[in-house]
Design an enzyme around this catalytic site. Structure first.
Site, mmCIF file in Angstrom:
data_model
loop_
_atom_site.group_PDB
_atom_site.id
_atom_site.type_symbol
_atom_site.label_atom_id
_atom_site.label_comp_id
_atom_site.label_asym_id
_atom_site.label_seq_id
_atom_site.Cartn_x
_atom_site.Cartn_y
_atom_site.Cartn_z
ATOM 1 N N ASP A 24 -5.208 54.849 40.131
ATOM 2 C CA ASP A 24 -5.460 53.402 40.019
ATOM 3 C C ASP A 24 -5.400 52.990 38.549
ATOM 4 O O ASP A 24 -6.091 53.557 37.709
ATOM 5 C CB ASP A 24 -6.853 53.096 40.587
ATOM 6 C CG ASP A 24 -7.322 51.681 40.253
ATOM 7 O OD1 ASP A 24 -8.544 51.483 40.125
ATOM 8 O OD2 ASP A 24 -6.450 50.795 40.107
ATOM 9 N N ASN B 77 -5.527 49.504 37.594
ATOM 10 C CA ASN B 77 -6.082 48.173 37.311
ATOM 11 C C ASN B 77 -7.547 48.074 37.727
ATOM 12 O O ASN B 77 -8.080 46.977 37.869
ATOM 13 C CB ASN B 77 -5.241 47.082 37.995
ATOM 14 C CG ASN B 77 -5.293 47.208 39.519
ATOM 15 O OD1 ASN B 77 -5.767 48.220 40.053
ATOM 16 N ND2 ASN B 77 -4.810 46.198 40.213
ATOM 17 N N ASP C 170 -2.088 52.693 42.748
ATOM 18 C CA ASP C 170 -1.020 51.697 42.712
ATOM 19 C C ASP C 170 0.270 52.281 42.130
ATOM 20 O O ASP C 170 0.293 53.404 41.621
ATOM 21 C CB ASP C 170 -1.468 50.472 41.898
ATOM 22 C CG ASP C 170 -2.224 50.865 40.628
ATOM 23 O OD1 ASP C 170 -3.401 50.476 40.477
ATOM 24 O OD2 ASP C 170 -1.634 51.620 39.824
ATOM 25 N N ASP D 279 8.430 55.591 53.432
ATOM 26 C CA ASP D 279 8.000 55.945 54.782
ATOM 27 C C ASP D 279 8.534 54.889 55.748
ATOM 28 O O ASP D 279 8.252 53.696 55.583
ATOM 29 C CB ASP D 279 6.457 55.967 54.834
ATOM 30 C CG ASP D 279 5.935 57.053 55.753
ATOM 31 O OD1 ASP D 279 4.988 57.756 55.354
ATOM 32 O OD2 ASP D 279 6.489 57.205 56.857
ATOM 33 N N ASP E 194 8.432 57.979 60.404
ATOM 34 C CA ASP E 194 7.119 58.058 61.023
ATOM 35 C C ASP E 194 7.155 58.037 62.554
ATOM 36 O O ASP E 194 7.808 57.168 63.143
ATOM 37 C CB ASP E 194 6.304 56.841 60.526
ATOM 38 C CG ASP E 194 4.894 56.844 61.028
ATOM 39 O OD1 ASP E 194 4.121 57.687 60.588
ATOM 40 O OD2 ASP E 194 4.581 56.002 61.887
ATOM 41 N N GLU F 226 9.399 62.915 61.360
ATOM 42 C CA GLU F 226 8.091 63.383 61.813
ATOM 43 C C GLU F 226 8.195 63.546 63.321
ATOM 44 O O GLU F 226 7.991 62.625 64.095
ATOM 45 C CB GLU F 226 6.972 62.400 61.489
ATOM 46 C CG GLU F 226 5.617 63.008 61.836
ATOM 47 C CD GLU F 226 4.514 62.002 62.001
ATOM 48 O OE1 GLU F 226 4.794 60.857 62.368
ATOM 49 O OE2 GLU F 226 3.340 62.372 61.773
ATOM 50 N N HIS G 215 -1.001 63.859 54.670
ATOM 51 C CA HIS G 215 -2.047 62.821 54.719
ATOM 52 C C HIS G 215 -2.708 62.717 56.100
ATOM 53 O O HIS G 215 -3.684 61.997 56.269
ATOM 54 C CB HIS G 215 -1.416 61.483 54.347
ATOM 55 C CG HIS G 215 -0.471 61.004 55.396
ATOM 56 N ND1 HIS G 215 0.735 61.629 55.651
ATOM 57 C CD2 HIS G 215 -0.570 60.001 56.275
ATOM 58 C CE1 HIS G 215 1.331 61.012 56.645
ATOM 59 N NE2 HIS G 215 0.567 60.022 57.058
ATOM 60 N N ASP G 216 -2.124 63.439 57.080
ATOM 61 C CA ASP G 216 -2.701 63.413 58.440
ATOM 62 C C ASP G 216 -3.537 64.643 58.744
ATOM 63 O O ASP G 216 -4.027 64.794 59.862
ATOM 64 C CB ASP G 216 -1.582 63.372 59.494
ATOM 65 C CG ASP G 216 -0.966 62.003 59.621
ATOM 66 O OD1 ASP G 216 0.202 61.931 60.016
ATOM 67 O OD2 ASP G 216 -1.651 61.001 59.312
HETATM 68 O O1 TEU Z 1 1.447 60.118 62.591
HETATM 69 C C1 TEU Z 1 1.989 60.215 63.898
HETATM 70 C C2 TEU Z 1 1.342 61.236 64.701
HETATM 71 O O2 TEU Z 1 2.041 61.964 65.368
HETATM 72 C C3 TEU Z 1 -0.121 61.311 64.935
HETATM 73 O O3 TEU Z 1 -0.378 62.390 65.825
HETATM 74 C C4 TEU Z 1 -0.902 61.634 63.708
HETATM 75 O O4 TEU Z 1 -0.633 62.952 63.337
HETATM 76 C C5 TEU Z 1 -2.358 61.394 64.086
HETATM 77 O O5 TEU Z 1 -2.480 60.038 64.125
HETATM 78 C C6 TEU Z 1 -3.293 62.010 63.082
HETATM 79 O O6 TEU Z 1 -4.621 61.834 63.512
HETATM 80 C C7 TEU Z 1 2.093 59.066 61.885
HETATM 81 C C8 TEU Z 1 1.476 58.948 60.497
HETATM 82 O O7 TEU Z 1 1.716 60.146 59.763
HETATM 83 C C9 TEU Z 1 0.000 58.672 60.655
HETATM 84 O O8 TEU Z 1 -0.636 58.607 59.379
HETATM 85 C C10 TEU Z 1 -0.164 57.340 61.370
HETATM 86 O O9 TEU Z 1 -1.541 57.159 61.659
HETATM 87 C C11 TEU Z 1 0.629 57.314 62.691
HETATM 88 O O10 TEU Z 1 1.940 57.854 62.591
HETATM 89 C C12 TEU Z 1 0.837 55.866 63.125
HETATM 90 O O11 TEU Z 1 1.755 55.268 62.250
HETATM 91 CA CA CA Z 2 -5.166 49.666 41.721
#
Ligand code: TEU
Ligand code: CA
Length: 556
Positions: A21, A23, A29, A98, A199, A256, A328-329
């Site tokens: 971040d 700001n 950001d 994405d 995605d 994905e 991130h998931d």
């Molecule tokens: O994730 C899609 C997905 O297959 C989900 O099973 C995801 O792994 C699950 O929501 C995790 O708890 C994609 C993105 O990577 C995820 O961040 C989004 O929440 C989801 O699609 C909806 O866009």
């Molecule tokens: Ca910021």
């Protein structure tokens, strides 16, 4: 497999909201990313994937897009994005965004129009169905819990959302929708993007007409994923999209894809496939149960090994697989795949070696290169993620105590991966001068980039060596045949595989336990190329003494 510009590269996933971040609003950001482009070069990566930064109400952290053509002000401006693309290009960094087109946000203009006139043009951009006998059209359960159907006020109709109710599914059967999507993709590729991570794309083909599936929970619902096995024809959409957008731009695309059928692999990632690569989620989905996280079976080192090799053997030479330890998931990989209590720099480096030396394109997730770990939760109010909050209640409903439920989500929650990047030991780990949107992991004083960059024995330095080894002209042609060293296959907590090329054979070996061991080597060793200990005790009798969590890459 035909060689493309992205082969032998290494990718890095940035989760902008938690990266840096500049700001003081506590939210990462674009300027924070621009200022750290040299950090990516120092690590040695080539491709940067940005999780969504489009306009969004952030119901699902930006995976709910309300305007595909604009940067959300919380992340910056389109000028910032143009500057990022230009600065990245100067550094020979490829930028991916994405592509979230299974659904949009309920605050997107299309959906607002659809709610005004569900039977009109924009109503057909979505799946809008009449209820049956006052009930929802079918019993599918959203990825985030509850029905996939949300009632439309003042009607007996419902709209479909496989994810959150603020993420209405786009109707891919409608050609107008597909045209809108292709136009947007080309607009971004023409701006200079190198491609996209795509995605949830497996969900775009629904089983029609909508129908119930046998319930897998007491509430009468069935996981929406159950329909994927019957959904036929997704490849028609994907190939049309590739023909209209990716292929003409020679764009790099990482799909994905979950639940794919083996016979579909060539269509997904083959030489003429619709994507450049797809992710190996085998280790990620290991032990899953439709009943919920409380019912999952946790992965062991031997499970991890088998999952990695099953993918390597299934993919073989069909196409390019992308290997991940985390994203991130998912929770932090070192907290998931290393047995509790054994999480040290040494074991983190071993895990990195086992994953990064596999055949395929590695995607490093921000902080993985530092060995960032799960944060743990004292109460549910510390959690921001909708999926985690749902699973917490599922665990309580299943009879877990509050503490048991918190321990379950502490292990699996994707909020573990979304804690602010740990830059240094100053307040908030140097992530922000304001109040961070999500708690900083208290271990930031011990695990941070400032401490590790430039320190020879750091996890960061080890990742630099791993990436350099993968790119070393002498060895980059070595490709794994995905075979364990036969007599090691059943050795408990031992992971060993070959990387073979025209003229070299490398052995990658990891002692996946605290206890040391002596292992017979399959051939004499020419040289040790990488080692997470200071030395490798190779004896004249052809054995190697491996210390706890020792990983060695050697040329045979
Ligand atoms: O994730 C899609 C997905 O297959 C989900 O099973 C995801 O792994 C699950 O929501 C995790 O708890 C994609 C993105 O990577 C995820 O961040 C989004 O929440 C989801 O699609 C909806 O866009
Ligand atoms: Ca910021």
């Amino acid at each position: 497999m035909k060689k493309k510009w992205w082969h032998e590269k290494v990718a890095y996933q940035v989760y902008p909201k938690s990266f840096r971040d500049t700001n003081g609003d506590g939210i990462g950001d674009l300027r924070g990313i621009i200022e750290k482009l040299d950090y990516f070069k120092e690590l040695g990566v080539d491709i940067i994937w940005l999780s969504p930064i489009f306009c969004s109400p952030m119901a699902d952290q930006g995976y709910d897009i309300s305007d595909y053509y604009n940067i959300d002000p919380m992340f910056g401006t389109m000028e910032d994005m143009d500057e990022l693309l230009a600065e990245a290009k100067k550094r020979d960094l490829h930028v991916l965004m994405d592509l979230v087109v299974n659904h949009c946000s309920d605050e997107h203009e299309w959906f607002k129009q659809a709610m005004k006139d569900p039977d009109g043009k924009y109503g057909k951009y979505f799946y809008i169905e009449e209820g049956k006998d006052g009930k929802v059209p079918c019993n599918w359960r959203s990825y985030f819990g509850g029905s996939v159907w949300e009632p439309i006020p003042g009607t007996n109709k419902y709209y479909l959302h496989m994810f959150h109710k603020k993420q209405p599914d786009l109707n891919w059967e409608n050609e107008e929708v597909r045209e809108e999507i292709y136009k947007m993709i080309n607009w971004w590729l023409d701006k200079g993007l190198s491609g996209f991570r795509i995605d949830a794309i497996i969900n775009i083909k629904k089983v029609l007409p909508f129908r119930d599936y046998p319930a897998d929970r007491d509430d009468g619902t069935a996981a929406c994923t159950v329909m994927l096995k019957d959904a036929v024809g997704v490849m028609d959409f994907l190939n049309e999209m590739a023909d209209r957008t990716f292929r003409p731009h020679n764009a790099f695309t990482a799909g994905e894809v979950f639940n794919e059928k083996k016979e579909e692999l060539p269509d997904f990632i083959g030489d003429d496939g619709c994507f450049s690569t797809m992710f190996d989620f085998n280790e990620t989905v290991f032990g899953e149960s439709d009943r919920g996280w409380y019912d999952f079976t946790r992965i062991t080192p031997d499970d991890y090994k088998r999952c990695c090799f099953e993918t390597q053997e299934r993919i073989d030479d069909v196409g390019l697989i992308s290997n991940v330890i985390e994203n991130h998931d998912e929770p932090r990989g070192v907290s998931r795949y290393i047995p509790e209590g054994d999480c040290t720099d040494t074991s983190k480096k071993m895990l990195a070696t086992m994953s990064m030396m596999l055949k395929g394109l590695p995607f490093i997730y921000q902080g993985q290169e530092l060995g960032m770990e799960n944060i743990g939760f004292n109460n549910i109010d510390e959690v921001d993620d909708i999926a985690t909050i749902d699973q917490y209640h599922v665990a309580l409903d299943a009879g877990c105590s509050e503490r048991e439920a918190l321990d379950i989500i502490a292990y699996y929650s994707r909020d573990n991966a979304r804690t602010p990047f740990q830059w240094d030991e100053s307040d908030n780990a140097g992530f922000t001068s304001g109040k961070p949107w999500l708690r900083v992991n208290p271990n930031y004083t011990k695990i941070n980039a400032k401490d590790q960059v430039g320190r020879a024995d750091s996890v960061f330095a080890y990742y630099q060596k791993l990436i350099a080894l993968r790119k070393n002209p002498e060895y980059k042609e070595t490709i794994i045949y995905g075979k364990l060293v036969p007599y090691m296959e059943d050795e408990k907590n031992l992971m060993a595989y070959y990387r073979k090329g025209e003229n070299q054979t490398l052995l990658v070996i990891g002692n996946y336990q605290n206890e040391s061991r002596v292992v017979k080597l399959p051939a004499s060793v020419k040289s040790v190329l990488l080692n997470n200990y200071d030395d490798a005790a190779i004896s004249s009798d052809g054995t190697i003494h491996l210390e706890g969590y020792q990983a060695v890459v050697m040329e045979l």
